[in-house]
Design a protein around this motif. Structure first.
Motif, PDB file in Angstrom:
ATOM      1  N   GLY A  92      -3.505  -4.243   8.717  1.00 49.53           N
ATOM      2  CA  GLY A  92      -4.585  -4.602   7.797  1.00 49.53           C
ATOM      3  C   GLY A  92      -5.902  -3.976   8.196  1.00 49.53           C
ATOM      4  N   TRP A  93      -6.169  -3.941   9.498  1.00 49.69           N
ATOM      5  CA  TRP A  93      -7.391  -3.310   9.999  1.00 49.69           C
ATOM      6  C   TRP A  93      -7.396  -1.817   9.668  1.00 49.69           C
ATOM      7  CZ3 TRP A  93      -7.788   0.526  13.786  1.00 49.69           C
ATOM      8  CH2 TRP A  93      -9.088   0.835  14.180  1.00 49.69           C
ATOM      9  N   SER A 150       0.818  -1.211   0.000  1.00 48.74           N
ATOM     10  CA  SER A 150       0.000   0.000   0.000  1.00 48.74           C
ATOM     11  C   SER A 150       0.853   1.263   0.000  1.00 48.74           C
ATOM     12  CB  SER A 150      -0.908   0.025   1.239  1.00 48.74           C
ATOM     13  OG  SER A 150      -1.765  -1.090   1.263  1.00 48.74           O
ATOM     14  N   ILE A 168      -5.735  -0.252   7.230  1.00 44.30           N
ATOM     15  CA  ILE A 168      -5.846  -0.028   5.783  1.00 44.30           C
ATOM     16  C   ILE A 168      -7.268  -0.280   5.291  1.00 44.30           C
ATOM     17  CG2 ILE A 168      -5.080  -0.858   3.514  1.00 44.30           C
ATOM     18  CD1 ILE A 168      -2.327  -1.392   4.791  1.00 44.30           C
ATOM     19  N   SER A 169      -7.848  -1.400   5.724  1.00 41.47           N
ATOM     20  CA  SER A 169      -9.212  -1.724   5.282  1.00 41.47           C
ATOM     21  C   SER A 169     -10.243  -0.776   5.889  1.00 41.47           C
ATOM     22  CB  SER A 169      -9.557  -3.173   5.656  1.00 41.47           C
ATOM     23  OG  SER A 169      -9.531  -3.350   7.068  1.00 41.47           O
TER      24      SER A 169
END
Length: 393
Positions: free
Chosen positions: A145-146, A29, A148-149
């Motif tokens: 990940g949390w 990312s 980014i999502s």
């Protein structure tokens, strides 16, 4: 009070693991937004490793000057500031600058905590301590990940980890009186409580009987761990033909093996010595490598990756924990600092070397490369134990 301090040390090692896996999980990312190449992540990683090597070599002097508690608190604080700097960076060169304190904050705390636990706690706590590192290393990508999502992006992921590190810094500074109260030594009669840590230069350390062997052993171990974790997914995809999304999950089997193995190792150490824990780990790792190497398909690949991780599990903590026994409690802080430096040399150099072999020869060399490193590690560890047998027998 001793139990409270031990809990804080465990918490510190979770925090040590949290940043270690962030760059790899966030880079897909990051690089396009920064206008960087995919391969430039290696530059940041090497800057971090270089800072860690420098601070590991300086850890003996810093720990004697400030004490293990203050070194841990200041190091975590430096890491927290560097992570916040990452979260505010908008260009690649800024990441490179912040990578310097990022690495400097890791080496001293790693060496200081490892030596403190080796001197003051039984072997089981060393295994569980490094299990906590695995917990942190596994949680880092989940948090990233949390973020980014959830729309916070990689900036938000780094910022959240930074806040957690700042909170831990406050806890560590509040806990400083506890470190002075922990004076009971529980790892055997070879420790002389009134011996003060001796100041040793790097050339003096290298002249000491068995040091060269343990440094090469440590370097080989971390080379195995770093290469196995970094290239597992590529091996599964490029050689075994497993889809990339499935291969990414398979790579996590190695880290699962390390984390679970270190938890179990803590109980095994109640009956088995550090020396035999190292041998047990090497034997289990060899079985795992052979399972990956043999043409058994997924039946051998899946348990093989787990067993390589399980084999790695007891080696690192056991080498650290037996350092006071092998070289003396007065020399352990200096020697552990150099061990940490060589550990990061192995982690820094071995995976890129295999990357070149994979590119110009074949990624199929993956298990053979690991096996060669494991054999060299076994030779060095056995040589070490022959040289030091009179000190801890």
């Amino acid at each position: 009070m001793t139990s409270l301090l031990l809990g804080i040390i465990y918490l510190a090692f979770i925090s040590l693991g949290l940043p270690d896996s962030l760059l790899g999980s966030a880079w897909p990312s990051m690089y396009q937004e920064l206008g960087a190449s995919v391969s430039w992540a290696g530059v940041i990683s090497m800057i971090i490793a270089g800072g860690t090597i420098v601070s590991s070599l300086a850890s003996d002097r810093m720990t004697r000057l400030l004490g293990a508690g203050k070194v841990t608190a200041f190091s975590v604080c430096i890491t927290a500031v560097a992570l916040f700097g990452f979260s505010m960076s908008g260009s690649f060169w800024m990441l490179c600058l912040w990578a310097i304190p990022y690495g400097l904050g890791a080496g001293s705390v790693d060496a200081a905590l490892n030596n403190f636990v080796a001197l003051h706690y039984p072997a089981r706590h060393m295994s569980w301590l490094h299990c906590m590192w695995g917990v942190g290393a596994s949680a880092g990508p989940v948090i990233m990940g949390w973020a980014i999502s959830g729309g916070a992006g990689w900036h938000g992921g780094y910022r959240l980890i930074s806040v957690l590190q700042i909170a831990l810094t406050a806890i560590l500074f509040l806990s400083l009186p506890l470190w002075k109260k922990k004076t009971g030594l529980e790892i055997g009669d070879f420790i002389e409580e009134n011996r003060k840590p001796s100041q040793m230069s790097l050339p003096e350390i290298l002249k000491y009987r068995g040091v060269k062997e343990v440094l090469v052993c440590f370097c080989c171990y971390c080379a195995v761990e770093g290469t196995a974790g970094m290239w597992a997914a590529s091996y599964c995809t490029l050689y075994r033909g497993i889809p990339a999304e499935e291969a990414a999950g398979l790579a996590s089997l190695f880290y699962l093996g390390i984390t679970a193995g270190r938890f179990v190792s803590g109980f095994i150490t109640l009956k088995v010595s550090d020396r035999n824990m190292i041998r047990l780990g090497q034997a289990v790792g060899a079985v795992g490598i052979l399972l990956v190497m043999l043409p058994l398909g997924e039946i051998g690949l899946y348990p093989g990756l787990i067993l390589i991780g399980c084999g790695c599990a007891p080696i690192y903590p056991s080498i650290i924990h037996e350092t006071p026994a092998n070289f003396g409690a007065d020399k352990s802080q200096a020697i552990i600092g150099v061990q940490m430096a060589f550990a990061y040399v192995g982690t820094c150099l071995a995976p890129p070397v295999f990357g070149m072999l994979a590119q110009y020869i074949s990624v199929a060399l993956y298990p053979y490369y690991l096996l060669v490193l494991l054999i060299l590690m076994v030779i060095m560890s056995e040589r070490l134990h022959q040289l030091t047998i009179g000190r801890n027998s």
